[in-house]
Design a protein around this motif. Sequence first.
Motif, mmCIF file in Angstrom:
data_model
loop_
_atom_site.group_PDB
_atom_site.id
_atom_site.type_symbol
_atom_site.label_atom_id
_atom_site.label_comp_id
_atom_site.label_asym_id
_atom_site.label_seq_id
_atom_site.Cartn_x
_atom_site.Cartn_y
_atom_site.Cartn_z
ATOM 1 N N GLY A 87 0.806 -1.218 0.000
ATOM 2 C CA GLY A 87 0.000 0.000 0.000
ATOM 3 C C GLY A 87 0.840 1.270 0.000
ATOM 4 O O GLY A 87 0.474 2.266 -0.623
ATOM 5 N N ILE A 100 -6.465 0.955 -9.324
ATOM 6 C CA ILE A 100 -6.267 0.785 -7.873
ATOM 7 C C ILE A 100 -5.424 1.938 -7.346
ATOM 8 O O ILE A 100 -4.228 2.033 -7.640
ATOM 9 C CB ILE A 100 -5.594 -0.577 -7.575
ATOM 10 C CG1 ILE A 100 -6.395 -1.728 -8.195
ATOM 11 C CG2 ILE A 100 -5.421 -0.776 -6.069
ATOM 12 C CD1 ILE A 100 -7.845 -1.831 -7.741
ATOM 13 N N THR A 120 -4.697 1.233 -1.328
ATOM 14 C CA THR A 120 -5.459 -0.002 -1.600
ATOM 15 C C THR A 120 -4.556 -1.064 -2.247
ATOM 16 O O THR A 120 -3.651 -0.735 -2.991
ATOM 17 C CB THR A 120 -6.633 0.340 -2.561
ATOM 18 O OG1 THR A 120 -7.410 1.347 -1.931
ATOM 19 C CG2 THR A 120 -7.518 -0.853 -2.844
ATOM 20 N N ASN A 121 -4.815 -2.298 -1.929
ATOM 21 C CA ASN A 121 -4.112 -3.437 -2.541
ATOM 22 C C ASN A 121 -5.057 -4.147 -3.499
ATOM 23 O O ASN A 121 -6.287 -4.029 -3.369
ATOM 24 C CB ASN A 121 -3.695 -4.463 -1.482
ATOM 25 C CG ASN A 121 -2.421 -4.093 -0.726
ATOM 26 O OD1 ASN A 121 -1.746 -4.956 -0.191
ATOM 27 N ND2 ASN A 121 -2.091 -2.822 -0.659
ATOM 28 N N ALA A 122 -4.510 -4.885 -4.453
ATOM 29 C CA ALA A 122 -5.363 -5.676 -5.344
ATOM 30 C C ALA A 122 -4.557 -6.815 -5.937
ATOM 31 O O ALA A 122 -3.352 -6.683 -6.174
ATOM 32 C CB ALA A 122 -5.925 -4.811 -6.463
ATOM 33 N N ALA A 156 -9.748 -6.843 -4.467
ATOM 34 C CA ALA A 156 -9.192 -5.546 -4.078
ATOM 35 C C ALA A 156 -9.714 -5.130 -2.714
ATOM 36 O O ALA A 156 -10.809 -5.520 -2.314
ATOM 37 C CB ALA A 156 -9.564 -4.490 -5.120
ATOM 38 N N GLY A 157 -8.923 -4.333 -2.004
ATOM 39 C CA GLY A 157 -9.370 -3.845 -0.693
ATOM 40 C C GLY A 157 -8.216 -3.364 0.149
ATOM 41 O O GLY A 157 -7.100 -3.168 -0.346
ATOM 42 N N PRO A 158 -8.476 -3.192 1.461
ATOM 43 C CA PRO A 158 -7.431 -2.666 2.342
ATOM 44 C C PRO A 158 -6.341 -3.710 2.590
ATOM 45 O O PRO A 158 -6.631 -4.799 3.087
ATOM 46 C CB PRO A 158 -8.185 -2.328 3.628
ATOM 47 C CG PRO A 158 -9.408 -3.186 3.595
ATOM 48 C CD PRO A 158 -9.739 -3.468 2.168
#
Length: 428
Positions: free
Chosen positions: A160, A277, A281-283, A297-299
Amino acid sequence: MNTIGIGLLGAGTVGGTLIHRLVEEHAAIAAKTGLDLQVRRVAVRDPGKQRAFSIHNGVITTDALGVIDSPDVDLVVEVMGGRDPAGDLVLRALQAGKPVVTANKELIAARGSELIAAAEQSGVALLFEAAVGGGIPIIRPLSETLAGERITRVMGIVNGTTNFILTRMSEEGTAYAEALQQAQDLGFAEPDPTADVTGADAAAKAAILASLAFGTWVGLDHVPHAGITEVTAADIRYAADLGYIIKLLAIAEDTEAGVSARVHPVLLPSDHPLAAIRGATNAIFIEGPAIDELLFAGPGAGGDPTATAVLGDVIDAAREILAGAQVAPRIRFAPSELADFGTVPTKWYVRLEVADRPGVLAQIAAAFGEADVSIKSVWQEGSDDEATLLIVTHRAPESRQRDALGRVRDLDCVNAVAAAIRVESDEA
Ligand SMILES: NC(=O)c1ccc[n+]([C@@H]2O[C@H](COP(=O)([O-])OP(=O)(O)OC[C@H]3O[C@@H](n4cnc5c(N)ncnc54)[C@H](OP(=O)(O)O)[C@@H]3O)[C@@H](O)[C@H]2O)c1
């Protein structure tokens, strides 16, 4: 009630949040799962430290071994981080027949094969959903839901901090150092950001993703990595002009020469799902012949999202203890060829500062040709007697691309190879 005693190794950002949730949300978790999850022992370094949770006296200790060996601890959660002493403690718990949940990517990337084998031998679970992508469910989908898919490639934005920095650089034209400072001020980057910005953190995650996606153990030594410290705002602008965005990606692929995993900045077409993204955020983007494309995808970090992932593993492991049988699937690794990075096909974007005189382009094209690398496109911007050339190559083995770069660097007409960044696109 199905009571399970939990021992924690660590009560910092993740462990502290987990304890808070286990205590404050005890009734809700029990109602949903039928489990009575009790925090019995918690090992920390400094027992006098102010904590964000309240717990009975006598639970907190500095004796990590005592936590593992405690008869009222049925399962161990390792959230202290680092390789030592976490590795030996996790091994000891597994050998004692206690399931372990960990969020420690560094440990899994370094000793995962050994620890997974120890878990298998003792017939207990070793779960590490939080080790990659923080709050994004990705370990279980890869090892369980997608176990029957012949995955061809996994590409992830798994750090991130670096995605935040690159987003600031590309959206606001901020220079690298300033964007890093902003990330630190906002708490997205550690005071010592080395592991993030050099790609080392992402390399550990790439090793884990590759191992799970391809069912063969990919040790950290087999993951070449480079970070974002050399990415400039100028290249981000040039890349945008050419229709790309620069991202730091962990890439795991099943190539003709074997399984490959690597981490480096890439130019990604701006219409690629990972291009959207933004920020911290990570994906993770997964490709396979039957599923085509999947995007998770999300935190990717933070106490709350990560604690949710750890809690999910705790609930799984607790169910396994109560069932007296295996609930989580065993992760198995078969021996397989690991590709030498030199053989992996890559494409490059190269920015050259050259003398602006007739014949220069021909010399540069010849240098690429001698290395058997063909050029896809050239874009030139001249100013007086110096010009900037942006070259994008076609796909060729990494070793040939590097050979070409060396030959170009040696040319008299080339003043500088100002940037060389790989391109990930479906075109040849
Ligand atoms: N933070 C995130 O967003 C995140 C996301 C995904 C994965 N993770 C992973 O989760 C793990 C924990 O991260 P964190 O951010 O929670 O770390 P942290 O805030 O630094 O907490 C570490 C905890 O472990 C304790 N500890 C460290 N060494 C110890 C030792 N030798 N003996 C006993 N206790 C020890 C510390 O004790 P004191 O409190 O007394 O110092 C602290 O409670 C790491 O593996 C990390 O990579 C973190």
